[in-house]
Design a protein around this motif. Structure first.
Motif, PDB file in Angstrom:
ATOM      1  N   ASN A 199     -40.584  24.148  -1.549  1.00 50.39           N
ATOM      2  CA  ASN A 199     -39.360  24.450  -0.807  1.00 50.39           C
ATOM      3  C   ASN A 199     -38.478  25.348  -1.668  1.00 50.39           C
ATOM      4  O   ASN A 199     -37.850  24.883  -2.621  1.00 50.39           O
ATOM      5  N   ILE A 200     -38.462  26.628  -1.352  1.00 46.98           N
ATOM      6  CA  ILE A 200     -37.647  27.579  -2.110  1.00 46.98           C
ATOM      7  C   ILE A 200     -36.206  27.488  -1.601  1.00 46.98           C
ATOM      8  O   ILE A 200     -35.957  27.625  -0.407  1.00 46.98           O
ATOM      9  N   PRO A 201     -35.255  27.215  -2.486  1.00 44.74           N
ATOM     10  CA  PRO A 201     -33.870  27.012  -2.036  1.00 44.74           C
ATOM     11  C   PRO A 201     -33.283  28.258  -1.392  1.00 44.74           C
ATOM     12  O   PRO A 201     -33.528  29.381  -1.840  1.00 44.74           O
ATOM     13  N   LYS A 202     -32.521  28.035  -0.332  1.00 41.64           N
ATOM     14  CA  LYS A 202     -31.805  29.146   0.295  1.00 41.64           C
ATOM     15  C   LYS A 202     -30.630  29.550  -0.597  1.00 41.64           C
ATOM     16  O   LYS A 202     -30.009  28.714  -1.244  1.00 41.64           O
ATOM     17  N   GLY A 203     -30.351  30.810  -0.615  1.00 47.04           N
ATOM     18  CA  GLY A 203     -29.235  31.284  -1.411  1.00 47.04           C
ATOM     19  C   GLY A 203     -29.527  31.338  -2.897  1.00 47.04           C
ATOM     20  O   GLY A 203     -28.599  31.375  -3.713  1.00 47.04           O
ATOM     21  N   LEU A 204     -30.800  31.326  -3.278  1.00 49.04           N
ATOM     22  CA  LEU A 204     -31.166  31.429  -4.692  1.00 49.04           C
ATOM     23  C   LEU A 204     -30.667  32.750  -5.263  1.00 49.04           C
ATOM     24  O   LEU A 204     -30.825  33.807  -4.650  1.00 49.04           O
ATOM     25  N   ASP A 205     -30.039  32.688  -6.430  1.00 51.86           N
ATOM     26  CA  ASP A 205     -29.555  33.914  -7.063  1.00 51.86           C
ATOM     27  C   ASP A 205     -29.620  33.769  -8.581  1.00 51.86           C
ATOM     28  O   ASP A 205     -30.094  32.764  -9.103  1.00 51.86           O
ATOM     29  N   ILE A 206     -29.132  34.761  -9.287  1.00 50.25           N
ATOM     30  CA  ILE A 206     -29.283  34.788 -10.742  1.00 50.25           C
ATOM     31  C   ILE A 206     -28.419  33.757 -11.465  1.00 50.25           C
ATOM     32  O   ILE A 206     -28.528  33.602 -12.682  1.00 50.25           O
ATOM     33  N   SER A 207     -27.587  33.040 -10.746  1.00 46.83           N
ATOM     34  CA  SER A 207     -26.814  31.982 -11.403  1.00 46.83           C
ATOM     35  C   SER A 207     -27.728  30.888 -11.948  1.00 46.83           C
ATOM     36  O   SER A 207     -27.356  30.158 -12.867  1.00 46.83           O
ATOM     37  N   ILE A 208     -28.948  30.800 -11.409  1.00 45.12           N
ATOM     38  CA  ILE A 208     -29.908  29.795 -11.871  1.00 45.12           C
ATOM     39  C   ILE A 208     -30.354  30.076 -13.306  1.00 45.12           C
ATOM     40  O   ILE A 208     -30.907  29.203 -13.969  1.00 45.12           O
ATOM     41  N   PHE A 209     -30.088  31.291 -13.790  1.00 44.24           N
ATOM     42  CA  PHE A 209     -30.429  31.633 -15.174  1.00 44.24           C
ATOM     43  C   PHE A 209     -29.741  30.692 -16.170  1.00 44.24           C
ATOM     44  O   PHE A 209     -30.250  30.440 -17.257  1.00 44.24           O
ATOM     45  N   GLU A 216     -37.174  23.139 -20.918  1.00 39.80           N
ATOM     46  CA  GLU A 216     -38.380  22.307 -20.902  1.00 39.80           C
ATOM     47  C   GLU A 216     -39.622  23.137 -21.202  1.00 39.80           C
ATOM     48  O   GLU A 216     -40.530  22.707 -21.920  1.00 39.80           O
ATOM     49  N   TYR A 217     -39.649  24.351 -20.669  1.00 40.22           N
ATOM     50  CA  TYR A 217     -40.845  25.178 -20.800  1.00 40.22           C
ATOM     51  C   TYR A 217     -40.944  25.842 -22.174  1.00 40.22           C
ATOM     52  O   TYR A 217     -42.023  26.255 -22.589  1.00 40.22           O
ATOM     53  N   SER A 218     -39.839  25.907 -22.879  1.00 38.76           N
ATOM     54  CA  SER A 218     -39.890  26.398 -24.254  1.00 38.76           C
ATOM     55  C   SER A 218     -40.706  25.447 -25.129  1.00 38.76           C
ATOM     56  O   SER A 218     -41.383  25.854 -26.067  1.00 38.76           O
ATOM     57  N   ALA A 219     -40.638  24.169 -24.797  1.00 38.30           N
ATOM     58  CA  ALA A 219     -41.353  23.165 -25.571  1.00 38.30           C
ATOM     59  C   ALA A 219     -42.805  23.015 -25.118  1.00 38.30           C
ATOM     60  O   ALA A 219     -43.685  22.701 -25.926  1.00 38.30           O
ATOM     61  N   LYS A 278     -39.970  31.071 -24.832  1.00 40.49           N
ATOM     62  CA  LYS A 278     -40.960  30.833 -23.772  1.00 40.49           C
ATOM     63  C   LYS A 278     -40.309  30.362 -22.475  1.00 40.49           C
ATOM     64  O   LYS A 278     -40.805  30.639 -21.386  1.00 40.49           O
ATOM     65  N   GLY A 279     -39.213  29.641 -22.588  1.00 40.72           N
ATOM     66  CA  GLY A 279     -38.494  29.223 -21.392  1.00 40.72           C
ATOM     67  C   GLY A 279     -37.925  30.409 -20.636  1.00 40.72           C
ATOM     68  O   GLY A 279     -37.909  30.442 -19.396  1.00 40.72           O
ATOM     69  N   GLU A 280     -37.450  31.415 -21.372  1.00 44.71           N
ATOM     70  CA  GLU A 280     -36.931  32.625 -20.740  1.00 44.71           C
ATOM     71  C   GLU A 280     -38.042  33.384 -20.025  1.00 44.71           C
ATOM     72  O   GLU A 280     -37.829  33.994 -18.980  1.00 44.71           O
ATOM     73  N   MET A 287     -38.667  33.622 -11.203  1.00 42.51           N
ATOM     74  CA  MET A 287     -37.686  34.363 -10.406  1.00 42.51           C
ATOM     75  C   MET A 287     -38.266  35.656  -9.848  1.00 42.51           C
ATOM     76  O   MET A 287     -37.880  36.108  -8.774  1.00 42.51           O
ATOM     77  N   HIS A 288     -39.208  36.248 -10.556  1.00 42.49           N
ATOM     78  CA  HIS A 288     -39.858  37.444 -10.025  1.00 42.49           C
ATOM     79  C   HIS A 288     -40.685  37.091  -8.792  1.00 42.49           C
ATOM     80  O   HIS A 288     -40.686  37.834  -7.803  1.00 42.49           O
TER      81      HIS A 288
END
Length: 333
Positions: A199-209, A216-219, A278-280, A287-288
């Motif tokens: 379920n991809i959230p509606k209104g997704l934008d770059i604020s999620i950065f 979590e993914y860096s580890a 790695k998280g970045e 996001m891509h």
């Protein structure tokens, strides 16, 4: 129009087609799996219907047929540049609905993104699709959520049913190969439900950065890049100039698959590098697939094949990450 035929009759058709086409399909490679004594389904040229693996999802996508892992763009000498000759045969690929949608994504990137890529185009123009049916969902697939579970973009549909082959032919140029076969009603069945749902959230934008989710993914991520290499829509590459030992002024330029998850992908002149963490990198990939691409082309890049989840040695799930965005989107606002 549809046809019903015996296995041996279809193999005769394949033999006739091979005079005009190279034919690729997922094949079962015994003992070539990720772990010892395991098998792997991967694309390769086939000669008969028995070689085709209908019941397993291929580890790699069909992308490697039209966008080779390593592709020589041209050879160079001291005096000239020579492009390699292209095989004159067409290309037939057995593939599933999600993979047909994935090729559409590659077409957008390489053909309709401001400038046509000639190396991709000359292979892509030769391709015709042979649809493989998915009556049931495979593990980690979420094609229904991504609206890629159905397609009508194919030349042939082929279904193996016991000792019989059912064929639907939509391409007039291919009907001559089946003119002596029994007429039948044939149409594909498509997956209507996946165990994995996204379920991809509606209104997704770059604020999620700004979210803490990416830490979590860096580890967990080890930057192996497997998720990119098995993906049917990842299109990044790097260039390599190969110089021959007998003459340092002679060689070739190659295009080689690259991964946004590995070290050095964003390294620039002077040693500067974007997304060292790695998280970045995970943030960039996610996001891509579900934001940037849609903003440009109007639909999501990800087709829900689930291969990235299948391949990750750290059991990082792309689908789970996307679903987490729903709660995280609320928190960062």
């Amino acid at each position: 129009m549809g046809f019903s035929m015996r296995l041996d009759s279809f193999n005769i058709v394949l033999k006739e087609l091979k005079s005009q086409y190279k034919i690729y399909a997922p094949k079962l490679l015994k003992g070539k799996g990720t772990f010892s004594d395991t098998d792997m389904a991967r694309y390769g040229e086939i000669d008969c219907i028995e070689e085709i693996e209908f019941d397993k999802k291929s580890y790699f996508s069909p992308k490697e047929v039209i966008l080779p892992l390593t592709q020589t763009l041209f050879y160079f000498t001291e005096y000239e540049i020579i492009e390699p000759k292209v095989d004159g045969k067409g290309i037939l690929i057995f593939l599933r609905s999600c993979d047909i949608h994935a090729v559409k994504r590659l077409d957008e990137i390489y053909l309709r993104n401001g400038q046509e890529d000639p190396y991709y185009k000359r292979l892509r123009e030769k391709v015709k699709f042979i649809l493989m049916e998915c009556e049931n969902s495979f593990e980690n697939c979420f094609c229904v959520s991504m609206n890629t579970n159905e397609t009508d973009n194919y030349s042939l549909f082929v279904k193996k049913q016991d000792e019989k082959i059912l064929v639907q032919c939509k391409d007039e140029t291919l009907k001559e190969y089946f003119q002596n076969e029994n007429i039948a009603r044939v149409s594909p069945k498509f997956v209507e439900n996946n165990e994995t749902k996204v379920n991809i959230p509606k209104g997704l934008d770059i604020s999620i950065f700004k979210s803490e989710i990416w830490k979590e993914y860096s580890a967990r991520c080890i930057a192996c890049g497997r998720c990119n290499t098995v993906c049917g829509t990842c299109a990044c590459f790097t260039m390599q100039d190969i110089f021959y030992k007998d003459n340092k002024n002679v060689g070739e330029r190659r295009r080689v698959w690259a991964s946004c998850q590995i070290d050095g992908f964003t390294t620039m002149a002077g040693g500067h590098e974007f997304r060292k963490n790695k998280g970045e990198r995970m943030r960039f990939k996610v996001m891509h697939k579900v934001y940037d691409y849609k903003k440009r082309f109007g639909y999501h890049m990800c087709v829900g094949c689930g291969r990235c989840d299948d391949a990750c040695p750290e059991y990082i799930s792309f689908s789970n990450c996307v679903n987490k965005l729903n709660d995280e989107t609320k928190e960062v606002r």
